[in-house]
Scaffold this active site. Sequence first.
Site, mmCIF file in Angstrom:
data_model
loop_
_atom_site.group_PDB
_atom_site.id
_atom_site.type_symbol
_atom_site.label_atom_id
_atom_site.label_comp_id
_atom_site.label_asym_id
_atom_site.label_seq_id
_atom_site.Cartn_x
_atom_site.Cartn_y
_atom_site.Cartn_z
ATOM 1 N N LYS A 79 -6.844 13.850 3.947
ATOM 2 C CA LYS A 79 -6.042 13.333 2.828
ATOM 3 C C LYS A 79 -6.883 13.327 1.559
ATOM 4 O O LYS A 79 -8.073 12.962 1.597
ATOM 5 C CB LYS A 79 -5.560 11.919 3.175
ATOM 6 N N SER A 154 2.366 7.436 2.060
ATOM 7 C CA SER A 154 1.789 8.368 1.125
ATOM 8 C C SER A 154 1.077 9.562 1.771
ATOM 9 O O SER A 154 0.829 10.541 1.092
ATOM 10 C CB SER A 154 0.799 7.623 0.222
ATOM 11 N N SER A 178 1.348 4.054 5.278
ATOM 12 C CA SER A 178 1.178 5.452 4.862
ATOM 13 C C SER A 178 0.712 6.447 5.919
ATOM 14 O O SER A 178 0.714 7.639 5.664
ATOM 15 C CB SER A 178 0.228 5.523 3.674
HETATM 16 N N1 GLN Z 1 4.704 2.588 0.661
HETATM 17 C C1 GLN Z 1 3.673 1.621 0.561
HETATM 18 C C2 GLN Z 1 3.231 1.483 -0.867
HETATM 19 O O1 GLN Z 1 3.775 2.156 -1.675
HETATM 20 C C3 GLN Z 1 2.521 1.979 1.446
HETATM 21 C C4 GLN Z 1 1.565 2.942 0.863
HETATM 22 C C5 GLN Z 1 0.318 3.126 1.678
HETATM 23 O O2 GLN Z 1 0.242 2.707 2.826
HETATM 24 N N2 GLN Z 1 -0.674 3.730 1.042
HETATM 25 O O3 GLN Z 1 2.381 0.722 -1.212
#
Ligand code: GLN
Length: 487
Positions: A79, A154, A178
């Site tokens: 990532k 994400s 994410s």
């Molecule tokens: N959707 C969640 C957020 O927007 C989780 C994102 C994540 O785990 N990086 O914060």
Amino acid sequence: MDLHKKSAHELHDLLVRKEIKAAEITDNYLKCIEKAQLAINAYTTVLAEKAKEQAVAVDEKIAQGEKIGFLAGIPGAIKDNICTLGIKTTCSSKILADFVPPYDASVVKKLKDASAVFLGKTNLDEFAMGGSTETSAFGTTHNPWNTNYVPGGSSGGSAAAVAAGMAAWSLGSDTGGSIRQPASYCGVVGLKPTYGRVSRYGLIAYASSLDQIGPLTRDVEDSAHLLNIIAGHDAMDSTCASEAVPDYTKSLVEDVKGLKIGLPAEYFVDGMDEDVKAAIDKAVSDYRSLGAEIVDISLPHTKYAIASYYLIACAEAATNLSRYDGVSYGARVEGDDIISMMTNTRTQKFGAEVKRRIMIGNYALSEGYYDAYYLKALKVRRLIKEDYDKAFEKVDVILAPVAPTPAYEIGSIISDPLQMYLQDICTVPLNLAGLPAISLRCGTSKGGLPIGMQLIGKAFDEPTIIKAAYTYEQGKDFYKEVAEVSK
Ligand code: GLN
């Protein structure tokens, strides 16, 4: 031989038996990336030449009779919020578009020591803020099962890459879902370890008290192997636990007889998609027939989890992102004086969602509001953790949906931030409690999209959730599917 459809452990066996060369595996993956990247946009950077060199080096070791480890010569992706020495690490943000880290994240170092092959860096929501990869400054990633749909986020690029046969494994990060949610939307296995199980050194911070790196893989067996490699204490991360690392592959046994699986009423929310509900119900009955005991439980503070999470995550994000000021590193947009330079840089280089969160975070931390918002959110966090503590007195694992719906159409809800945040109801509570969870496919929607479930464990009890996931997976062949994409 459909190499891109094979799991990492199958590829490893082929290498050990000398039926194939690491260079062939990597070439094959690079061809798949070439074929599918335009349609999927899983990668922000592809490292074709470096990957080939790494693969050849493994072939030389094998030729010299050296014994190779599990991941040697197996191509995967990282990532793009995990620092890679000499390789751009952008966080899918314009502000870090040209940032080349002078060091490797600890997990990357461990993977290098394991002789893994790096195919490239994967796309994400800008600074990991989002659940669809639509907030990336470098374009949305598309779901390989239907390219009009989001892959989740994400870590959408990491999940899509594995689902589309563009990588045998990948790393993601999970702050509020994410890893698990994109794994669910793309039909792969995603493991969010206990907070502190894996070093965060070199993971570009979003919300430091929640962030955790973990693997996305084609099956549970690969997940256990990857966790073996990346877990463990790291002196470079003071929040990294010194707890001994068990051999997670010992949990790859079929045995859920007598396992107490809790079903939290609060995770079956109003408006939950019927196909998701049906897939979870089916998984529950499968577990029952495998000998597990299903127990109804309640996690009463779940309803406050979204509010608490978004206050804490945004407060930490506002603090973490204050370092992007056009001075030390990252992009700079000039101005008449230092203040206007900083203002121009942050105004022009951060995307709308990142700015929204910085504003929410600063508001929650500001004098006069701190007690009402941030401090209260921390108190709720404690109550949520206590809910889990109580539940785990009665059960060994908790089974829940990963998201209320399968993947949705690109563009359908991104303009409504609240709607986006509400999608995270099943994933954020356990980040607040620091617990581990594994997400794996348990069904398919009428529209042909994967549906996942998650198994949540006690802190540092990854072995139990791996065992439960592995047992379930044996009767299924979802994980053998790879989405064929080309454009
Ligand atoms: N959707 C969640 C957020 O927007 C989780 C994102 C994540 O785990 N990086 O914060």
